[in-house]
Enzyme design. Sequence first.
Site, PDB file in Angstrom:
ATOM      1  N   CYS A 179       0.835  -1.213   0.000  1.00 45.19           N
ATOM      2  CA  CYS A 179       0.000   0.000   0.000  1.00 45.19           C
ATOM      3  C   CYS A 179       0.866   1.258   0.000  1.00 45.19           C
ATOM      4  CB  CYS A 179      -0.922   0.000   1.205  1.00 45.19           C
ATOM      5  SG  CYS A 179      -1.634  -1.608   1.525  1.00 45.19           S
ATOM      6  N   CYS A 212     -12.813   0.056   8.149  1.00 44.94           N
ATOM      7  CA  CYS A 212     -11.919  -0.402   7.071  1.00 44.94           C
ATOM      8  C   CYS A 212     -11.982   0.547   5.885  1.00 44.94           C
ATOM      9  CB  CYS A 212     -12.322  -1.788   6.596  1.00 44.94           C
ATOM     10  SG  CYS A 212     -12.311  -3.025   7.902  1.00 44.94           S
ATOM     11  N   SER A 213     -10.844   0.736   5.228  1.00 43.28           N
ATOM     12  CA  SER A 213     -10.825   1.544   4.008  1.00 43.28           C
ATOM     13  C   SER A 213     -11.515   0.763   2.892  1.00 43.28           C
ATOM     14  CB  SER A 213      -9.386   1.890   3.623  1.00 43.28           C
ATOM     15  OG  SER A 213      -8.619   0.719   3.484  1.00 43.28           O
ATOM     16  N   ILE A 227     -12.329  -0.809  -0.990  1.00 38.67           N
ATOM     17  CA  ILE A 227     -11.745  -1.419  -2.193  1.00 38.67           C
ATOM     18  C   ILE A 227     -12.155  -0.525  -3.354  1.00 38.67           C
ATOM     19  CG2 ILE A 227     -11.859  -3.411  -3.735  1.00 38.67           C
ATOM     20  CD1 ILE A 227     -12.424  -5.105  -1.161  1.00 38.67           C
ATOM     21  N   LYS A 230     -10.213   5.952   3.932  1.00 37.71           N
ATOM     22  CA  LYS A 230     -11.501   5.490   4.456  1.00 37.71           C
ATOM     23  C   LYS A 230     -12.677   5.925   3.589  1.00 37.71           C
ATOM     24  CE  LYS A 230     -14.521   3.831   7.138  1.00 37.71           C
ATOM     25  NZ  LYS A 230     -15.250   3.429   5.936  1.00 37.71           N
ATOM     26  N   HIS A 280      -9.099   3.506  -1.374  1.00 38.84           N
ATOM     27  CA  HIS A 280      -7.717   3.036  -1.245  1.00 38.84           C
ATOM     28  C   HIS A 280      -7.342   2.090  -2.384  1.00 38.84           C
ATOM     29  CE1 HIS A 280      -3.960   1.884   0.406  1.00 38.84           C
ATOM     30  NE2 HIS A 280      -4.353   0.909   1.204  1.00 38.84           N
TER      31      HIS A 280
END
Lengths: 132, 392
Positions: free
Chosen positions: B90, B213-214, B216, B335, B339
């Site tokens: 990342c 969670c960030s 997809i 977020k 991402h």
Amino acid sequence: MSTVEPFTIEQFYKFLQQGKLMASKCQKCGKIHLPPRPLCDNCYSQQFSWIQVSGKGKLVTYTIINVAPAQFQALAPYAVGIVELENGQKIPGMIQDIAREQLKIGMALTLDFGTCSAPQQWPAWPRYCFKP
Amino acid sequence: MVNAKPLVSIISAGMSKFGKHDGLLTRELFAIAAAEAFSRCPKLQPKQDIKAMFIGHMGEAYEHQGHTGSTLADWAGLAGIPATRTEAACGSSGVALRSGIYAVLSGLADMVIVGGVEKMTHRTTAEVTEYLAMASDYPFEQFHGITFPGLFALMANAHMHAYGTTEEQIGMVAVKNHYHGSLNPKAHMQKEITLQNVMGSKYVAWPLKLYDCSLITDGASCIIITKPELAKKYTDQPVHIVGTGQASDTIGLYERKTLTSLQSTKLAAKTAYEMAGVTPDQINLAEVHDCFTFAEIMHYEDLGFCKEGEGGKLVERGETRLGGHIPVNTSGGLKSKGHPVGATGTAQAYEMYLQLTDQAEKRQVKDAQIGLTQNIGGSGATAAVHIYRRDQ
């Protein structure tokens, strides 16, 4: 002179399969590596000896995996944590045979050697776990 | 007034909208970002002026396509220049930026395009989870069923235990970043959420829930950097990079001395702060790597925005929200903006470029002079920190 097993992760898991938790000790600076490494990250020595370490330790941190990768979905939700062994080395793994609400940072856990479930595939390693 | 010496100057930047881009391939997404960067800078003649490319891209598996450095140079109309892909999970394009700075400072390339891209949403969540997990230790983490959210959950639990950080404080990061994202027309999710939404969402890895969670996301980003003395030939409003730091740590989380901070961030930040000659209290805004909400709290502490253990209180007091004393992730962060892993590092730089040239519209931080970006790879085995200054 007897041959010494290579200081590799593969060999670490082979020992586990034999019911032994083994670490390597650098013969030059004395640093203990668990898992073993072929090159000491402290002094760059390549001379080691194997030492057996205790599988008893305490839980440093844990979580419950609810969303699991495909191969672990049948087990979810399951607990995983990082355990600090009596000699100070830390190692992660699943925690079994304990209710979720009994998990506590600092609790005593012991390594269970586990079995290799799929010996025909890479990696043919036993999946050890921790139990109270 | 901080007047740190520029290392390199940003003359333009581009970013695709972040979100779901059905039917676009990685190379086509990147072309969108490159096109924006080219059109923002009419004096730039890309084929003539740009001498090298560094590109962050994490996964071949998504499209069965490796060799993305040259592929993207080709599709950005730049075939011929040396094109290098950097991979640090990342943190791939934070590292691409750092590599581009090396190239300019070495004197081998006067002008460099750095960027990143990832196309993820055409794959199932299970597939994406598997691909992302490859950035963590295989023999002791992945092999034992420890997922990516799981690694950050292990750190979050240790932090809660050590400092009394609460699940609510962690959730407040999501609320704040969604508010910021609601002001960013390029964000993946442009809607506000409540703390109740976060607290009521399902656990992914306790104490982290779905809304921690960030996203997809598909997306691409890039910036164009050059020697500071050349920047004014191309634009009246360059943004200067005045500090860069990159560091590494053990790939296994379990081998680290502490689980409540990232040494890689601390090392990279120390290098960048010293190079820039600035201290954390002089930073006016920051984009940090909120792959999971908890991580943002830890980054506040590691970057020196507050004392160790007080990150939860910093977000609770609203100090990192727009209008607070150090707004963090005004873009919406990973977020809410999303991402697309390889694109994240240079997307942070894109936000800094907009903010320090007064082009951030509804989310503009007034009078911002100095900004910081922090991009990490995996569970923190890589960190890249950059410090930016407005042109004076």
